[in-house]
Design an enzyme around this catalytic site. Structure first.
Site, PDB file in Angstrom:
ATOM      1  N   TYR A 138     -42.534  -3.574  -1.335  1.00  0.00           N
ATOM      2  CA  TYR A 138     -41.787  -3.251  -0.041  1.00  0.00           C
ATOM      3  C   TYR A 138     -41.532  -4.853   0.629  1.00  0.00           C
ATOM      4  O   TYR A 138     -41.047  -4.748   1.571  1.00  0.00           O
ATOM      5  CB  TYR A 138     -42.093  -1.884   0.766  1.00  0.00           C
ATOM      6  CG  TYR A 138     -42.046  -0.762   0.355  1.00  0.00           C
ATOM      7  CD1 TYR A 138     -42.305  -0.200  -0.193  1.00  0.00           C
ATOM      8  CD2 TYR A 138     -41.169   0.521   1.787  1.00  0.00           C
ATOM      9  CE1 TYR A 138     -42.559   1.381  -0.466  1.00  0.00           C
ATOM     10  CE2 TYR A 138     -41.081   1.438   1.203  1.00  0.00           C
ATOM     11  CZ  TYR A 138     -41.220   2.096   0.211  1.00  0.00           C
ATOM     12  OH  TYR A 138     -40.461   3.063  -0.726  1.00  0.00           O
ATOM     13  N   ASP A 223     -51.245   7.979 -11.826  1.00  0.00           N
ATOM     14  CA  ASP A 223     -50.118   9.006 -12.838  1.00  0.00           C
ATOM     15  C   ASP A 223     -50.867   9.776 -13.272  1.00  0.00           C
ATOM     16  O   ASP A 223     -50.413  11.224 -12.569  1.00  0.00           O
ATOM     17  CB  ASP A 223     -49.669   7.822 -14.536  1.00  0.00           C
ATOM     18  CG  ASP A 223     -51.106   7.731 -14.963  1.00  0.00           C
ATOM     19  OD1 ASP A 223     -51.590   7.262 -14.126  1.00  0.00           O
ATOM     20  OD2 ASP A 223     -50.968   7.130 -15.813  1.00  0.00           O
ATOM     21  N   ASP A 247     -45.820   6.133  -1.265  1.00  0.00           N
ATOM     22  CA  ASP A 247     -44.488   6.284  -1.738  1.00  0.00           C
ATOM     23  C   ASP A 247     -44.720   7.896  -2.018  1.00  0.00           C
ATOM     24  O   ASP A 247     -43.639   8.712  -1.885  1.00  0.00           O
ATOM     25  CB  ASP A 247     -43.458   5.883  -1.117  1.00  0.00           C
ATOM     26  CG  ASP A 247     -41.809   6.215  -0.928  1.00  0.00           C
ATOM     27  OD1 ASP A 247     -41.839   6.986   0.290  1.00  0.00           O
ATOM     28  OD2 ASP A 247     -40.816   6.021  -1.954  1.00  0.00           O
ATOM     29  N   ASP A 251     -44.576  12.405  -1.602  1.00  0.00           N
ATOM     30  CA  ASP A 251     -43.468  14.183  -2.140  1.00  0.00           C
ATOM     31  C   ASP A 251     -43.913  14.414  -2.455  1.00  0.00           C
ATOM     32  O   ASP A 251     -43.468  15.896  -2.066  1.00  0.00           O
ATOM     33  CB  ASP A 251     -42.049  12.521  -2.151  1.00  0.00           C
ATOM     34  CG  ASP A 251     -41.122  12.774  -1.471  1.00  0.00           C
ATOM     35  OD1 ASP A 251     -41.785  12.163   0.065  1.00  0.00           O
ATOM     36  OD2 ASP A 251     -40.005  12.469  -1.999  1.00  0.00           O
TER      37      ASP A 251
HETATM   38  C1  IPM Z   1     -40.382   7.359   3.408  1.00  0.00           C
HETATM   39  C2  IPM Z   1     -39.264   6.840   2.908  1.00  0.00           C
HETATM   40  C3  IPM Z   1     -38.864   5.684   3.354  1.00  0.00           C
HETATM   41  C4  IPM Z   1     -39.926   4.797   2.751  1.00  0.00           C
HETATM   42  C5  IPM Z   1     -36.909   5.063   2.748  1.00  0.00           C
HETATM   43  C6  IPM Z   1     -36.313   6.024   3.033  1.00  0.00           C
HETATM   44  C7  IPM Z   1     -37.102   3.730   3.122  1.00  0.00           C
HETATM   45  O1  IPM Z   1     -38.635   7.496   1.363  1.00  0.00           O
HETATM   46  O2  IPM Z   1     -40.783   7.049   5.013  1.00  0.00           O
HETATM   47  O3  IPM Z   1     -41.470   7.986   2.600  1.00  0.00           O
HETATM   48  O4  IPM Z   1     -39.378   4.463   0.530  1.00  0.00           O
HETATM   49  O5  IPM Z   1     -40.980   4.391   2.579  1.00  0.00           O
HETATM   50 MN    MN Z   2     -40.475   8.387   1.086  1.00  0.00          MN
END
Ligand code: IPM
Ligand code: MN
Length: 355
Positions: A138, A223, A247, A251
Site C-alpha cells: 500500500y 493461503d 486486507d 474480508d
Molecule cells: C479496507 C478497504 C480499503 C483497503 C480500500 C477501500 C482502499 O478495502 O479498508 O479494507 O484496501 O484497505
Molecule cells: Mn478491504
C-alpha cells in the site's frame, strides 16, 4: 464537567450518510446515559465533493482533522469517480498522514447471528486481526514504464521497515497479552516472499522471546490461514499480518462473523495524541442509496470501537451488548434479510443504549 471528546464525522458517499445517522444516534444515546460530552464536527469529503469541486482532501481539512480526538467515517466511493482517486486520496492518505499504523479488525460471532460456517458458534469465532496499515504494497512504491505499449512494465513494491513491522508486532503482542488465550499467530508467506517475511518472522520471534514470553507464538502462511479461518476459526486468538494480506483475510473474517452488516474496523495511531479513525468494513453501496435498507450495525459497532478507544469503556460495553441483543432479534444481517429499515434498527439500538 466531563472532558469533551471532539469527533470529526465524515458522512461519505452513497449509503454512508444513512448509516452514519444511526451511528450518531447511538453515540448520542450513550452520551446521554453515561454523561459523556461529545462534540461532532462534520467534514464533507467524498465523491460528491470531488465531482462538485475537484477537491479530494484539501490540506486545510487535514489540518483540522488533526485537531480532533477521533474520526468517525462511514464509507467513501462513488460510481462516477475512477477507482483509486478517493481510496488513495482520502482513506489511504488519512491512514498515512495520521500515522494510523494499526488496522484493528475484531472478528466475533455474536450470539443469535448465523455464520455461513456450518456447526460454528460464538465459542468458535472470536479473534482479532491486527493489520499493518501504513506500509507493504500500500505504500505506493513502484512505477510504470512504456505505458500503453506492448513493452509496458509495471512494478509495485512492498515496503517493510523494521520500525514499522516492530511497532505493529508490539501492538499485537500487547493485545494478545490481555486476552485469556494469549496466543498470537503471524500470517505471512515466508516460503515465497523471502525478503519481506524474513524480516517479519525474525522481528516476531525476537520481540516475542525477549518481551512477551507469556504469549504463545504461532505462524501460518496466508493461503493456509484462509483455509483455517473457514475450517477451524477457533484456532485463532490474535492474528498479526502485513497490509495486503490483512486486507484480504479480514474480508473472510467479516463474512464468517455475519457479513458486512456487522463488521467494523479501527485505524489506530496508538501513540499519545494520535488521531484514530473508525469505520465499517463495507463500502458505500451506492445502488441502495436512499432506500433505508442498509444495516447500520457495522457503523454502530465502529462507534463503539471509537468510544472504547477514547477510554469510555462502560459506554462501549453497553453499545456492544445492545448490538448483540438486536442481532438476536433480526432474522438476518445482510441486505434484504433484516426485515427492518436502517432507521428502525438504529432506533432499537439507541433505545437499548439509553436504558
Ligand atoms: C479496507 C478497504 C480499503 C483497503 C480500500 C477501500 C482502499 O478495502 O479498508 O479494507 O484496501 O484497505
Ligand atoms: Mn478491504
Amino acid at each position: 464537567m466531563p472532558k469533551t471528546h471532539r469527533i470529526a464525522v465524515i458522512q461519505g458517499d452513497g449509503t454512508g450518510p444513512e448509516v452514519m445517522r444511526e451511528g450518531l444516534k447511538v453515540l448520542r444515546a450513550a452520551a446521554g446515559r453515561f454523561g459523556l460530552s461529545l462534540e461532532f464536527n462534520d467534514y464533507d469529503l467524498g465523491g460528491e465533493r470531488y465531482l462538485r469541486t475537484g477537491e479530494v482532501l484539501p490540506d486545510s481539512v487535514l489540518d483540522e482533522l488533526r485537531q480532533h480526538q477521533a474520526i468517525y467515517l462511514s464509507a467513501i466511493g462513488h460510481p462516477d469517480v475512477k477507482p483509486g482517486v478517493l481510496e488513495k486520496g482520502i482513506l489511504l492518505r488519512l491512514r498515512f498522514e495520521l500515522d494510523q499504523y494499526i488496522n484493528l479488525r475484531p472478528v466475533k460471532l455474536f450470539a443469535g447471528v448465523k455464520s455461513p460456517l456450518a456447526n460454528k458458534g460464538p465459542e468458535h469465532i472470536d479473534f482479532v486481526v491486527v493489520r499493518e496499515n501504513t506500509e507493504g504494497l500500500y505504500a505506493g512504491a513502484g512505477g510504470t514504464l512504456k505505458k500503453g505499449t506492448p513493452d509496458e512494465v509495471a512494478i509495485q513494491e512492498s515496503i517493510n521497515t523494521r520500525k514499522g513491522v516492530e511497532r505493529c508486532l508490539r501492538y499485537a503482542f500487547d493485545l494478545a497479552k490481555t486476552r485469556p488465550r494469549k496466543k498470537l499467530t503471524l500470517v505471512g508467506k515466508t516460503n515465497v516472499l523471502t525478503f519481506a517475511f524474513d524480516l517479519w518472522e525474525r522481528a516476531f520471534n525476537e520481540v516475542g522471546a525477549r518481551d512477551y514470553a507469556d504469549v504463545a507464538r504461532n505462524y501460518h502462511h496466508v493461503d493456509a490461514c484462509c483455509m483455517y479461518m473457514v475450517m477451524a476459526p477457533e484456532m485463532y486468538d490474535v492474528i498479526v499480518t502485513d497490509n495486503m494480506f490483512g486486507d484480504i483475510i479480514t474480508d473472510v473474517g467479516a463474512i464468517i462473523q455475519g457479513g458486512l452488516g456487522i463488521s467494523a474496523s479501527g485505524n489506530l495511531n496508538p501513540t499519545p495524541g494520535g488521531v484514530s479513525m473508525f469505520e465499517p468494513v463495507g463500502g458505500s453501496a451506492p445502488q441502495y442509496t436512499g432506500q433505508n435498507v442498509i444495516n447500520p450495525l457495522a457503523c454502530i459497532n465502529a462507534g463503539a470501537m471509537l468510544l472504547r478507544h477514547l477510554g469510555e469503556t462502560a459506554a462501549a460495553d453497553t453499545i456492544d451488548k445492545a448490538v448483540e441483543k438486536v442481532c438476536g432479534e433480526l432474522p438476518g444481517l445482510n441486505i434484504g434479510e433484516t426485515g427492518k429499515g436502517t432507521d428502525e434498527i438504529g432506533d432499537r439500538v439507541a433505545q437499548l443504549v439509553a436504558g
